[in-house]
Design an enzyme around this catalytic site. Sequence first.
Site, mmCIF file in Angstrom:
data_model
loop_
_atom_site.group_PDB
_atom_site.id
_atom_site.type_symbol
_atom_site.label_atom_id
_atom_site.label_comp_id
_atom_site.label_asym_id
_atom_site.label_seq_id
_atom_site.Cartn_x
_atom_site.Cartn_y
_atom_site.Cartn_z
ATOM 1 N N GLU A 1 -2.739 4.927 7.228
ATOM 2 C CA GLU A 1 -3.530 3.723 6.890
ATOM 3 C C GLU A 1 -3.115 2.557 7.779
ATOM 4 O O GLU A 1 -3.954 1.794 8.254
ATOM 5 C CB GLU A 1 -3.316 3.343 5.416
ATOM 6 C CG GLU A 1 -3.971 4.305 4.451
ATOM 7 C CD GLU A 1 -3.614 4.025 2.995
ATOM 8 O OE1 GLU A 1 -4.421 4.369 2.131
ATOM 9 O OE2 GLU A 1 -2.532 3.486 2.720
ATOM 10 N N LYS B 1 0.852 -1.179 0.000
ATOM 11 C CA LYS B 1 0.000 0.000 0.000
ATOM 12 C C LYS B 1 0.898 1.242 0.000
ATOM 13 O O LYS B 1 2.086 1.141 0.221
ATOM 14 C CB LYS B 1 -0.921 -0.003 1.228
ATOM 15 C CG LYS B 1 -2.064 -0.991 1.081
ATOM 16 C CD LYS B 1 -3.045 -0.944 2.248
ATOM 17 C CE LYS B 1 -3.588 0.406 2.594
ATOM 18 N NZ LYS B 1 -4.233 1.133 1.472
HETATM 19 C C1 5RP Z 1 -3.044 4.934 -0.605
HETATM 20 C C2 5RP Z 1 -3.233 3.492 -0.838
HETATM 21 C C3 5RP Z 1 -4.387 3.082 -1.707
HETATM 22 O O1 5RP Z 1 -5.203 2.239 -0.990
HETATM 23 C C4 5RP Z 1 -3.842 2.375 -2.914
HETATM 24 O O2 5RP Z 1 -2.924 3.234 -3.575
HETATM 25 C C5 5RP Z 1 -4.969 1.957 -3.879
HETATM 26 O O3 5RP Z 1 -5.520 3.074 -4.471
HETATM 27 P P1 5RP Z 1 -6.702 2.959 -5.537
HETATM 28 O O4 5RP Z 1 -7.905 2.463 -4.812
HETATM 29 O O5 5RP Z 1 -6.840 4.388 -6.037
HETATM 30 O O6 5RP Z 1 -6.258 2.035 -6.636
HETATM 31 O O7 5RP Z 1 -2.533 2.652 -0.353
HETATM 32 O O8 5RP Z 1 -1.899 5.176 0.169
#
Ligand code: 5RP
Length: 234
Positions: free
Chosen positions: A103, A94
């Site tokens: 997160e 992530k």
């Molecule tokens: C943000 C994250 C997001 O959950 C990850 O990048 C996925 O993003 P998306 O739902 O736009 O594909 O880790 O830090």
Amino acid sequence: MSKAKTNAAIAALDMVEDGMVLGLGSGSTAEIFIELLGEKIAHGFKVQGVPTSQGTADCAKKFGVPLLDPDKVERIHLTIDGADEVDENFQMIKGGGACLLREKIIADSSEHMVVIVDGTKMVKTLGAFALPVEVDPFAMALTAERIYTALMQAGCKTASTTLRQIKNGKGPLVTDGGHYILDCACTSIPDPRLTASLLVSIPGVVEHGLFIDLADTIIIGEEEIAKVMEIVRE
Ligand code: 5RP
């Protein structure tokens, strides 16, 4: 709006019960979920959210999802978040949206973590997506060197680190917590658990984007349906 992401978000909404406190993830898939949650709240459903980024807090306010101060929460029943890569053991990368620190804090404090993705995020081995590592700006070149050594020790064959830049702008991206992100292109991370433990022991590393043993449900959205996969953790 991607149909696959929307179907994953709809399936996650089914897991939310009246009265729950939810960790609200960041990214486009999490934002679809927040919008759908807002529609349900407008019809009398009662939940409160703890945001994992300023972007998510703004999104929640826009769609009428009440927010709680993370310092005043006694319990987070469920966190719903997206991911950049998920392997067959539910280990994840992530941080594509630069929100990995908050997160992870919220996911780790939650009773359950539900991850909503489209099928493109499912992989056999993590690492095709460059691993985001959040670092303190101080002596960053030294930290980057230590990160490279750690990734090599963990069995990665390559590990070039790139300082993430602001989109359409000049200069490094600064996270909500005031740090920088080094994106580490490894191609493959053969041992995510070892990699995570080596990275976390480097003083300049604030957090890394490997989410180990945090997700217990993965919802994979497809064009017409969503597939729910669960893992039981001891
Ligand atoms: C943000 C994250 C997001 O959950 C990850 O990048 C996925 O993003 P998306 O739902 O736009 O594909 O880790 O830090």
